[in-house]
Design an enzyme around this catalytic site. Structure first.
Site, PDB file in Angstrom:
ATOM      1  CG  ASP A   1     -16.127 -30.124  60.054  1.00  0.00           C
ATOM      2  OD1 ASP A   1     -15.641 -29.033  60.355  1.00  0.00           O
ATOM      3  OD2 ASP A   1     -15.476 -31.029  59.462  1.00  0.00           O
TER       4      ASP A   1
ATOM      5  CG  HIS B   1     -15.296 -21.847  59.656  1.00  0.00           C
ATOM      6  ND1 HIS B   1     -14.334 -21.360  58.809  1.00  0.00           N
ATOM      7  CD2 HIS B   1     -14.715 -22.854  60.337  1.00  0.00           C
ATOM      8  CE1 HIS B   1     -13.210 -22.062  58.956  1.00  0.00           C
ATOM      9  NE2 HIS B   1     -13.430 -22.966  59.886  1.00  0.00           N
TER      10      HIS B   1
HETATM   11  P1  DGP Z   1     -10.794 -24.654  60.270  1.00  0.00           P
HETATM   12  O1  DGP Z   1      -9.655 -25.587  60.498  1.00  0.00           O
HETATM   13  O2  DGP Z   1     -11.217 -23.942  61.550  1.00  0.00           O
HETATM   14  O3  DGP Z   1     -10.532 -23.709  59.124  1.00  0.00           O
HETATM   15  O4  DGP Z   1     -12.035 -25.573  59.886  1.00  0.00           O
HETATM   16  C1  DGP Z   1     -12.358 -25.954  58.611  1.00  0.00           C
HETATM   17  C2  DGP Z   1     -13.322 -27.095  58.713  1.00  0.00           C
HETATM   18  O5  DGP Z   1     -13.991 -27.235  57.477  1.00  0.00           O
HETATM   19  C3  DGP Z   1     -12.691 -28.449  59.016  1.00  0.00           C
HETATM   20  O6  DGP Z   1     -13.180 -28.917  60.279  1.00  0.00           O
HETATM   21  C4  DGP Z   1     -13.156 -29.361  57.899  1.00  0.00           C
HETATM   22  C5  DGP Z   1     -14.281 -28.599  57.261  1.00  0.00           C
HETATM   23  N1  DGP Z   1     -14.405 -28.757  55.829  1.00  0.00           N
HETATM   24  C6  DGP Z   1     -13.420 -28.609  54.896  1.00  0.00           C
HETATM   25  N2  DGP Z   1     -13.901 -28.812  53.669  1.00  0.00           N
HETATM   26  C7  DGP Z   1     -15.236 -29.063  53.812  1.00  0.00           C
HETATM   27  C8  DGP Z   1     -16.278 -29.355  52.886  1.00  0.00           C
HETATM   28  O7  DGP Z   1     -16.110 -29.414  51.670  1.00  0.00           O
HETATM   29  N3  DGP Z   1     -17.522 -29.587  53.422  1.00  0.00           N
HETATM   30  C9  DGP Z   1     -17.766 -29.526  54.762  1.00  0.00           C
HETATM   31  N4  DGP Z   1     -19.016 -29.759  55.167  1.00  0.00           N
HETATM   32  N5  DGP Z   1     -16.797 -29.243  55.659  1.00  0.00           N
HETATM   33  C10 DGP Z   1     -15.552 -29.027  55.191  1.00  0.00           C
END
Ligand code: DGP
Length: 117
Positions: A31, A103
């Site tokens: 994340d 996810h």
């Molecule tokens: P949710 O709130 O459950 O939809 O979680 C989305 C998650 O995705 C949040 O913890 C941050 C992560 N996230 C958002 N954009 C990106 C990205 O571009 N790369 C990665 N690795 N994680 C991301």
């Protein structure tokens, strides 16, 4: 066709992100905004916007997400019960969903409060 989600772009290798795990059905990567020392996102390669919209057709994919979690926990050395990990799926606004591509969050590396915030 609607714009790909950020996770679809990572899965399709259009945006670089080292994969922690990959198989035919799922990919996993760290994340970008970790909420614990270990914070891995386990994502189906097929776009399922959120868990409540999965169908019977998605059964194997849903199973693959949880099996991947166990394999990742093993690989990271947190599968032992004396350590442990938490899996979280946010569906919709009240749960804090921000990316509309289902996810599983795998969180570990510190004691995690219960109930969650
Ligand atoms: P949710 O709130 O459950 O939809 O979680 C989305 C998650 O995705 C949040 O913890 C941050 C992560 N996230 C958002 N954009 C990106 C990205 O571009 N790369 C990665 N690795 N994680 C991301």
């Amino acid at each position: 066709m609607s714009e790909k989600t950020i996770f679809q772009k990572i899965i399709d290798r259009e945006i670089p992100a080292p994969l922690v795990y990959e198989d035919d059905l799922v990919a996993a990567f760290n994340d970008v905004n970790p909420q614990a020392p270990t914070h891995v996102l386990i994502v189906p390669k097929k776009l399922i916007p959120r868990v409540g919209e999965a169908t019977a057709e998605d059964q194997a994919t849903l199973g693959a997400l949880l099996l991947a979690a166990g394999k990742i926990a093993d690989k990271l050395g947190i599968k032992d019960r004396s350590k442990g990990f938490r899996l979280v799926i946010n569906h919709g606004k009240d749960a804090g969903e921000s990316v509309p591509h289902m996810h599983v969050h795998l969180l570990a590396g510190r004691p995690l409060d219960w109930p969650p915030g």
